[in-house]
Design a protein around this motif. Structure first.
Motif, PDB file in Angstrom:
ATOM      1  N   VAL A 145       0.692  -1.072  -0.009  1.00 42.39           N
ATOM      2  CA  VAL A 145       0.048  -0.068  -0.086  1.00 42.39           C
ATOM      3  C   VAL A 145       1.042   1.302  -0.001  1.00 42.39           C
ATOM      4  CG1 VAL A 145      -1.699  -1.143   1.108  1.00 42.39           C
ATOM      5  CG2 VAL A 145      -0.025   0.069   2.564  1.00 42.39           C
ATOM      6  N   MET A 146       0.287   2.405  -0.512  1.00 44.04           N
ATOM      7  CA  MET A 146       1.175   3.580  -0.189  1.00 44.04           C
ATOM      8  C   MET A 146       0.843   4.241   1.103  1.00 44.04           C
ATOM      9  SD  MET A 146      -0.206   6.030  -3.536  1.00 44.04           S
ATOM     10  CE  MET A 146       0.492   5.355  -5.232  1.00 44.04           C
ATOM     11  N   ALA A 147       2.179   4.756   1.370  1.00 45.07           N
ATOM     12  CA  ALA A 147       2.012   5.865   2.883  1.00 45.07           C
ATOM     13  C   ALA A 147       1.335   7.133   2.382  1.00 45.07           C
ATOM     14  CB  ALA A 147       3.590   5.956   3.230  1.00 45.07           C
ATOM     15  N   SER A 148       1.248   8.032   3.428  1.00 42.27           N
ATOM     16  CA  SER A 148       0.824   9.356   3.472  1.00 42.27           C
ATOM     17  C   SER A 148       1.584  10.269   2.814  1.00 42.27           C
ATOM     18  CB  SER A 148      -0.026   9.730   4.545  1.00 42.27           C
ATOM     19  OG  SER A 148      -0.185  10.817   4.830  1.00 42.27           O
ATOM     20  N   ARG A 149       1.277  10.882   1.681  1.00 38.52           N
ATOM     21  CA  ARG A 149       2.299  12.064   1.337  1.00 38.52           C
ATOM     22  C   ARG A 149       2.141  13.238   1.878  1.00 38.52           C
ATOM     23  NH1 ARG A 149      -0.725  15.657  -0.807  1.00 38.52           N
ATOM     24  NH2 ARG A 149      -2.693  15.145  -2.016  1.00 38.52           N
ATOM     25  N   GLU A 150       0.805  13.322   2.655  1.00 44.38           N
ATOM     26  CA  GLU A 150       0.592  14.689   3.537  1.00 44.38           C
ATOM     27  C   GLU A 150       1.404  14.739   4.696  1.00 44.38           C
ATOM     28  OE1 GLU A 150      -3.992  15.631   2.918  1.00 44.38           O
ATOM     29  OE2 GLU A 150      -3.725  13.671   2.659  1.00 44.38           O
ATOM     30  N   LEU A 151       1.538  13.514   5.217  1.00 46.59           N
ATOM     31  CA  LEU A 151       2.340  13.426   6.631  1.00 46.59           C
ATOM     32  C   LEU A 151       3.978  13.202   6.167  1.00 46.59           C
ATOM     33  CD1 LEU A 151      -0.076  10.989   8.699  1.00 46.59           C
ATOM     34  CD2 LEU A 151       0.080  13.483   8.784  1.00 46.59           C
ATOM     35  N   GLY A 152       4.183  12.687   5.176  1.00 45.99           N
ATOM     36  CA  GLY A 152       5.720  12.477   5.128  1.00 45.99           C
ATOM     37  C   GLY A 152       6.131  11.245   5.772  1.00 45.99           C
ATOM     38  N   LEU A 153       7.296  10.462   5.276  1.00 46.63           N
ATOM     39  CA  LEU A 153       7.747   9.546   5.967  1.00 46.63           C
ATOM     40  C   LEU A 153       8.595   9.670   7.285  1.00 46.63           C
ATOM     41  CD1 LEU A 153       8.814   7.545   2.660  1.00 46.63           C
ATOM     42  CD2 LEU A 153       6.638   7.344   3.683  1.00 46.63           C
TER      43      LEU A 153
END
Length: 417
Positions: A145-153
């Protein structure tokens, strides 16, 4: 007879995604022509505004084979329309490059890793007309799955990215030794002179609009007067500065860069405690042969939380170098292993690429999801829409907080001089 059902979210059902198309997909995926399609279900595969150049569809097919019960398979279809607004797609041969990467390059890199690593999804089929279309395995079926682009890694995600990226870069160095011409088609990346040649071209218009808005924003910040002045001068020669940030340099370490290494082009697999265990990359259409500093800087300034960027950058680079060195030594092909100091130098020389990523790409990445529904290349052709959207992007709190940290860093690195 096989039926095709489109979900309501597929506003304009693509006529080229028909039964014969998916018959070919299945034949390749199953390695047999003895298959009967029963049904095809197609829905949109990404949220509106998350993909600029392509339409992503999720497809589930039901089929029968002799002496087998009814079976199901899932695919991702990436379709790139032929539009004047995306002329840079043809200029940079992104469809051809991506096809070569999936069919030839990635399988060979995975063989060099003795098949202990997957770098990308399997490509099952491609079509050039009426739309450039690529059909991949659906990695969601394997738990990616994708992580959140809005929060960052966070750091844990970033450490894994460094390890996989180092393996990808190292095996590309080895493949270039085995096949010296394998990367001849990878001279053009995102900042190629071909893609930036036209003032009214979409890429140059987009980056120019972002640059102007960056200058406008920073000019309103007390204490940033000197930096704002330097940004203004930088933007007067923006095209030359952009091209220079990617242009090949003498005696640099050379690897195959993913070229668009940000959160949405990574798929993670998690354990029961939601800790990332594996990573697969997607979207290799802007890959470029050149310094690893291109991928590293682009990733740092588009995808990290500010906390990780501020405090863990050195540790991430050490992880990258350690895995790069280990992979090259394990390959045992006599390839010189770059020192940690050499990697630092590559990153430093490409800080200008990081600056570009910080104002050319990150504003879009950090945008709130509720604001991205109307983000597409056709809309960005409208000057008024583009201006309003860029202003909206630069109002992001995450963007402002990040720029207040990164811009002094870029000034110290000499990027703005």
């Amino acid at each position: 007879m096989c039926s095709i059902v489109f979900d309501a979210d597929v506003v304009a059902p693509p006529s080229h995604l028909d039964v014969p198309f998916f018959e070919e997909v299945l034949e390749t995926a199953l390695r047999t022509a003895r298959v009967q399609l029963l049904s095809i279900h197609i829905r949109m595969g990404s949220s509106t505004g998350e993909n600029y150049c392509s339409q992503i569809y999720r497809v589930k097919v039901s089929f029968k084979r002799p002496d087998h019960p009814e079976q199901h398979m899932a695919f991702i279809v990436k379709s790139i329309p032929h539009l004047d607004s995306v002329e840079f797609i043809d200029d940079l041969q992104v469809y051809l490059k991506e096809k070569i990467t999936y069919y030839e390059v990635l399988p060979r890199l995975e063989l060099l890793m003795q098949c202990n690593r997957r770098f990308g999804p399997k490509l099952y089929h491609y079509l050039k007309q009426p739309e450039n279309s690529l059909v991949f395995e659906d990695l969601a079926e394997k738990g990616f799955v994708m992580a959140s682009r809005e929060l960052g890694l966070n750091e844990e995600h970033c450490q894994l990215v460094m390890e996989r990226l180092a393996e990808f870069h190292a095996t590309s160095m080895a493949l270039a030794v085995v096949d010296p011409h394998i990367f001849d088609a990878y001279g053009d990346g995102m900042l190629s002179p071909r893609g930036l040649a036209k003032d009214d071209g979409l890429l140059m218009q987009f980056f120019s609009g972002n640059g102007k808005e960056l200058h406008h924003l920073v000019s309103t910040w007390p204490g940033f007067e000197k930096i704002a002045e330097k940004i203004g001068k930088y933007m007067q020669n923006q095209r030359a500065n952009l091209e220079r940030s990617q242009a090949p340099q003498e005696k640099e370490v050379k690897v195959l860069n993913h070229g668009d290494l940000w959160v949405n082009n990574m798929l993670f697999k998690y354990d029961g405690a939601q800790r990332p265990q594996d990573l697969i990359l997607i979207d290799f259409q802007l890959s470029v042969w050149g310094s690893p500093g291109i991928d590293l800087n682009y990733f740092f300034y588009t995808s990290l939380t500010l906390e990780v960027l501020r405090h863990r950058r050195t540790q991430l680079l050490r992880t990258y170098h350690a895995r790069l060195a280990k992979t090259l030594l394990d390959l045992d092909m006599g390839i010189p292993v770059p020192s940690y100091e050499q990697i630092l130098e590559e990153v430093h020389r490409r800080e200008s690429y990081g600056f570009f990523a910080s104002y050319g790409i990150f504003p879009t990445v950090s945008q709130d999801k509720a604001q991205t529904a109307d983000n597409n290349l056709e809309n960005f052709k409208d000057a008024d829409f583009a201006k309003q959207k860029v202003r909206q992007m630069f109002q992001s709190r995450r963007l402002a907080d990040t720029l207040r940290y990164t811009l002094p860093h870029f000034e110290r690195a000499g990027v703005l001089d």
